[in-house]
Design an enzyme around this catalytic site. Structure first.
Site, PDB file in Angstrom:
ATOM      1  N   ASP A 193      22.221 -19.855 -20.588  1.00  0.00           N
ATOM      2  CA  ASP A 193      21.776 -19.063 -19.444  1.00  0.00           C
ATOM      3  C   ASP A 193      20.612 -18.169 -19.856  1.00  0.00           C
ATOM      4  O   ASP A 193      20.172 -18.215 -21.001  1.00  0.00           O
ATOM      5  CB  ASP A 193      22.929 -18.202 -18.897  1.00  0.00           C
ATOM      6  CG  ASP A 193      23.338 -17.101 -19.867  1.00  0.00           C
ATOM      7  OD1 ASP A 193      22.806 -17.037 -20.995  1.00  0.00           O
ATOM      8  OD2 ASP A 193      24.191 -16.290 -19.487  1.00  0.00           O
ATOM      9  N   ASP A 201      19.626 -14.155 -19.908  1.00  0.00           N
ATOM     10  CA  ASP A 201      20.170 -12.803 -19.767  1.00  0.00           C
ATOM     11  C   ASP A 201      19.020 -11.813 -19.692  1.00  0.00           C
ATOM     12  O   ASP A 201      18.234 -11.718 -20.634  1.00  0.00           O
ATOM     13  CB  ASP A 201      21.062 -12.479 -20.975  1.00  0.00           C
ATOM     14  CG  ASP A 201      22.172 -13.502 -21.161  1.00  0.00           C
ATOM     15  OD1 ASP A 201      23.066 -13.563 -20.307  1.00  0.00           O
ATOM     16  OD2 ASP A 201      22.117 -14.270 -22.155  1.00  0.00           O
ATOM     17  N   ASP A 248      21.710 -14.042 -15.587  1.00  0.00           N
ATOM     18  CA  ASP A 248      22.426 -12.773 -15.456  1.00  0.00           C
ATOM     19  C   ASP A 248      21.401 -11.651 -15.417  1.00  0.00           C
ATOM     20  O   ASP A 248      20.575 -11.534 -16.324  1.00  0.00           O
ATOM     21  CB  ASP A 248      23.366 -12.545 -16.651  1.00  0.00           C
ATOM     22  CG  ASP A 248      24.633 -13.378 -16.549  1.00  0.00           C
ATOM     23  OD1 ASP A 248      24.892 -13.948 -15.479  1.00  0.00           O
ATOM     24  OD2 ASP A 248      25.362 -13.447 -17.550  1.00  0.00           O
TER      25      ASP A 248
HETATM   26  N1  DCP Z   1      28.459 -10.438 -24.029  1.00  0.00           N
HETATM   27  C1  DCP Z   1      29.554  -9.850 -24.613  1.00  0.00           C
HETATM   28  N2  DCP Z   1      30.779 -10.138 -24.141  1.00  0.00           N
HETATM   29  C2  DCP Z   1      30.929 -11.017 -23.136  1.00  0.00           C
HETATM   30  C3  DCP Z   1      29.825 -11.621 -22.554  1.00  0.00           C
HETATM   31  C4  DCP Z   1      28.590 -11.319 -23.026  1.00  0.00           C
HETATM   32  O1  DCP Z   1      29.425  -9.066 -25.535  1.00  0.00           O
HETATM   33  N3  DCP Z   1      32.153 -11.311 -22.719  1.00  0.00           N
HETATM   34  C5  DCP Z   1      27.129 -10.129 -24.546  1.00  0.00           C
HETATM   35  C6  DCP Z   1      26.934 -10.773 -25.878  1.00  0.00           C
HETATM   36  C7  DCP Z   1      26.233 -12.017 -25.569  1.00  0.00           C
HETATM   37  C8  DCP Z   1      25.372 -11.590 -24.406  1.00  0.00           C
HETATM   38  O2  DCP Z   1      26.148 -10.653 -23.706  1.00  0.00           O
HETATM   39  O3  DCP Z   1      25.495 -12.528 -26.631  1.00  0.00           O
HETATM   40  C9  DCP Z   1      24.979 -12.701 -23.525  1.00  0.00           C
HETATM   41  O4  DCP Z   1      26.084 -13.525 -23.189  1.00  0.00           O
HETATM   42  P1  DCP Z   1      25.961 -15.086 -23.195  1.00  0.00           P
HETATM   43  O5  DCP Z   1      27.280 -15.634 -22.825  1.00  0.00           O
HETATM   44  O6  DCP Z   1      24.804 -15.510 -22.371  1.00  0.00           O
HETATM   45  O7  DCP Z   1      25.722 -15.441 -24.733  1.00  0.00           O
HETATM   46  P2  DCP Z   1      24.416 -15.858 -25.499  1.00  0.00           P
HETATM   47  O8  DCP Z   1      23.205 -15.479 -24.740  1.00  0.00           O
HETATM   48  O9  DCP Z   1      24.583 -15.299 -26.860  1.00  0.00           O
HETATM   49  O10 DCP Z   1      24.559 -17.429 -25.595  1.00  0.00           O
HETATM   50  P3  DCP Z   1      23.765 -18.566 -24.786  1.00  0.00           P
HETATM   51  O11 DCP Z   1      22.563 -18.846 -25.608  1.00  0.00           O
HETATM   52  O12 DCP Z   1      24.699 -19.727 -24.753  1.00  0.00           O
HETATM   53  O13 DCP Z   1      23.456 -18.053 -23.440  1.00  0.00           O
HETATM   54 MG    MG Z   2      22.872 -16.138 -22.797  1.00  0.00          MG
END
Ligand code: DCP
Ligand code: MG
Length: 382
Positions: free
Chosen positions: A204, A206, A306
Site C-alpha cells: 500500500d 502510507d 492510507d
Molecule cells: N503500523 C503499525 N502497526 C500496525 C499497522 C501499521 O505499527 N498495526 C505502522 C508500521 C508500518 C506502517 O504503519 O510499517 C505502515 O503499515 P503497513 O502495513 O503499510 O506496512 P509497511 O508499509 O511496512 O509494509 P508494505 O510495504 O507491505 O506496505
Molecule cells: Mg505500507
C-alpha cells in the site's frame, strides 16, 4: 566469522530498535521459513507463538553474516526452542518438513487466499474456512456476508494483490499534494511505511500530512477526501477519528495501538495511466472480482492508500510510528516501557514516573529521549 565476531554476536540486542536491519540481509531462507511459521501461528490465533517466530526471524535479518550452524544461535537473543529446531532442519536438509507441511496444508493456503482480500482478517477467514469455503468463487456462490471494505477488496482483488511500485506511490503523493494544496497551502505530504524504509515496492501507500501551523490541519482530511472523491480518484474510503475503534470489521484494527486518535482514512485509489480521469462513463464499475479485462490494466490500477493527518507537534511521533517496520515499532514501544518507563505512541512520548510528556521536533530527538542511537529508516527493516 570466528573469534572476533563472537563478541559481535553477544552484542545482538533483544530489541529490534537497537539492531540495524537493512532491507537486504543474509539469512533469507531461514527467515522465510520462520515467517511462514509465524503466519501459520497467527492464522491459528496463537499471537504469542507467532510473535516468537517473528522475533526470531527479525534477529536473523539483522545479522551481517549467514548462519551456517546451530552453534551460532547460542549467542543470539529471541531464538526459542521451536525456532531453533526449524533453523536446524533448514541448515541440515535445505528445507524444514514442518514448514513445508504448513505451506502445503489446505487450511494455510485457504487462509492466505482469503486474507489477501482487503478487510478480511483471521477471524473472518477462519470462519469461512470452517464453513467449508475454499475459494473466492465459493464466497460468491454461498453469498458470504461481506462488509463494505471486503466488497471493495473483492472487487479489486487482483490489483490490490499486485505490488505497488515506488513510481506509483510517487504519483499518488502528487495527487494528494495537489488536493492538499487547494485547501491548505503549505501543508506537506510525506511518504512513510515501507517506501520510506527503502522498499522498492509495497502492499500500500502510507501518507502522512501535516502543516507547520498547529491547528491549521483540523478538518483538512475530510475536505481532501471529498475533493479526491469528486475527481473520481477514490474507489473506496473510510475515514476515522480513531482508527483503532471505528473499523467495521475490527480485524484491520488489531494491534493498531500506534495509530489511534490521528485523523485517518483507509482508501482505495484509482490510479490512472496516464494522468487524467479515465474512470466513469462506459467504464462503470460492476461487481465481480474478475470483471476487469487485462487490457484495462494499462489504463488504471486500484491501489490501497492510507492517509493520516497529524498536528505539527505530533508529526515526528507519527512519522516514527508510521515508518515501521512492525517489528521495529513493537520493540520501540517495548523498549520504552521496560527499559525507560516511558509510553511511546504515534502522538507522544510520556514519562510514567516523572509524569511528563516529552516533546520532539524530529525523529532524532525521540531517539535521544529514549537514549537510543538514531536509526535511519533504511535500517528499520526488522
Ligand atoms: N503500523 C503499525 N502497526 C500496525 C499497522 C501499521 O505499527 N498495526 C505502522 C508500521 C508500518 C506502517 O504503519 O510499517 C505502515 O503499515 P503497513 O502495513 O503499510 O506496512 P509497511 O508499509 O511496512 O509494509 P508494505 O510495504 O507491505 O506496505
Ligand atoms: Mg505500507
Amino acid at each position: 566469522v570466528q573469534a572476533e565476531s563472537l563478541e559481535d554476536r553477544c552484542q545482538v540486542s533483544p530489541y529490534a530498535c537497537q539492531r540495524r536491519t537493512p532491507l537486504a540481509h543474509k539469512n533469507q531462507v531461514l527467515t522465510e521459513a520462520l515467517e511462514t511459521m509465524a503466519e501459520e501461528a497467527r492464522f491459528c490465533g496463537s499471537e504469542g507463538r507467532s510473535l516468537a517466530f517473528s522475533r526470531a526471524a527479525s534477529v536473523l535479518k539483522s545479522l551481517p553474516w549467514t548462519v551456517r550452524g546451530v552453534k551460532e544461535l547460542h549467542f543470539l537473543p529471541c531464538i526459542g526452542e521451536h525456532s531453533r529446531k526449524i533453523i536446524q532442519e533448514v541448515l541440515e536438509d535445505g528445507t524444514s518438513t514442518e514448514v513445508e507441511n504448513v505451506r502445503q496444508s489446505e487450511r494455510y493456503q485457504t487462509m492466505k487466499h482469503f486474507m489477501k482480500i482487503f478487510g478480511v482478517g483471521v477471524k473472518t477467514a477462519s470462519q469461512w474456512y470452517q464453513e467449508g469455503l475454499r475459494t473466492i468463487n465459493d464466497l460468491q456462490a454461498h453469498h458470504a456476508k461481506l462488509g463494505k471494505a471486503q466488497q471493495a477488496g473483492l472487487l479489486h482483488y487482483r490489483d490490490l494483490n499486485s505490488p505497488v511500485k515506488r513510481s506509483e506511490a510517487e504519483a499518488i503523493v502528487q495527487v494528494v499534494q495537489k488536493a492538499v494544496d487547494q485547501f491548505l497551502p503549505g501543508a506537506s505530504v510525506t511518504l512513510t511505511g515501507g517506501f520510506r524504509r527503502g522498499k522498492p515496492s509495497g502492499h500500500d501507500v502510507d501518507l502522512l500530512i501535516t502543516h507547520p501551523v498547529e491547528g491549521q490541519e483540523v478538518g483538512l482530511l475530510s475536505k481532501v477526501i471529498s475533493w479526491l472523491d469528486s475527481q473520481d480518484f477514490l474507489l473506496y474510503h473510510s475515514t476515522h477519528r480513531n482508527a483503532s475503534q471505528a473499523l467495521e470489521d475490527q480485524e484491520l484494527s488489531v494491534s493498531m495501538t500506534a495509530m489511534d486518535r490521528l485523523d485517518h482514512c483507509f482508501s482505495i485509489f484509482c490510479l490512472n495511466y496516464p494522468h487524467g480521469s479515465i474512470k466513469g462513463g462506459s467504464r462503470a464499475w460492476e461487481p465481480g472480482y474478475e470483471l476487469k479485462d487485462p487490457g484495462d490494466a494499462t489504463l488504471w490500477k486500484a491501489v490501497r492508500v492510507d492517509l493520516v493527518v497529524a498536528p505539527y507537534s505530533q508529526f515526528p511521533f507519527a512519522l516514527l510510528g508510521w515508518t515501521g517496520s512492525r517489528n521495529f515499532e513493537r520493540d520501540l514501544r517495548r523498549f520504552s516501557k521496560h527499559e525507560k518507563k516511558m509510553v511511546l505512541n504515534s502522538h507522544t512520548l510520556y514519562h510514567t514516573e516523572k509524569k511528563i510528556f516529552l516533546s520532539a521536533a524530529s525523529e532524532e530527538e525521540i531517539f535521544q529521549h529514549l537514549g537510543l542511537e538514531f536509526m535511519p529508516p533504511e535500517e528499520r527493516n526488522a
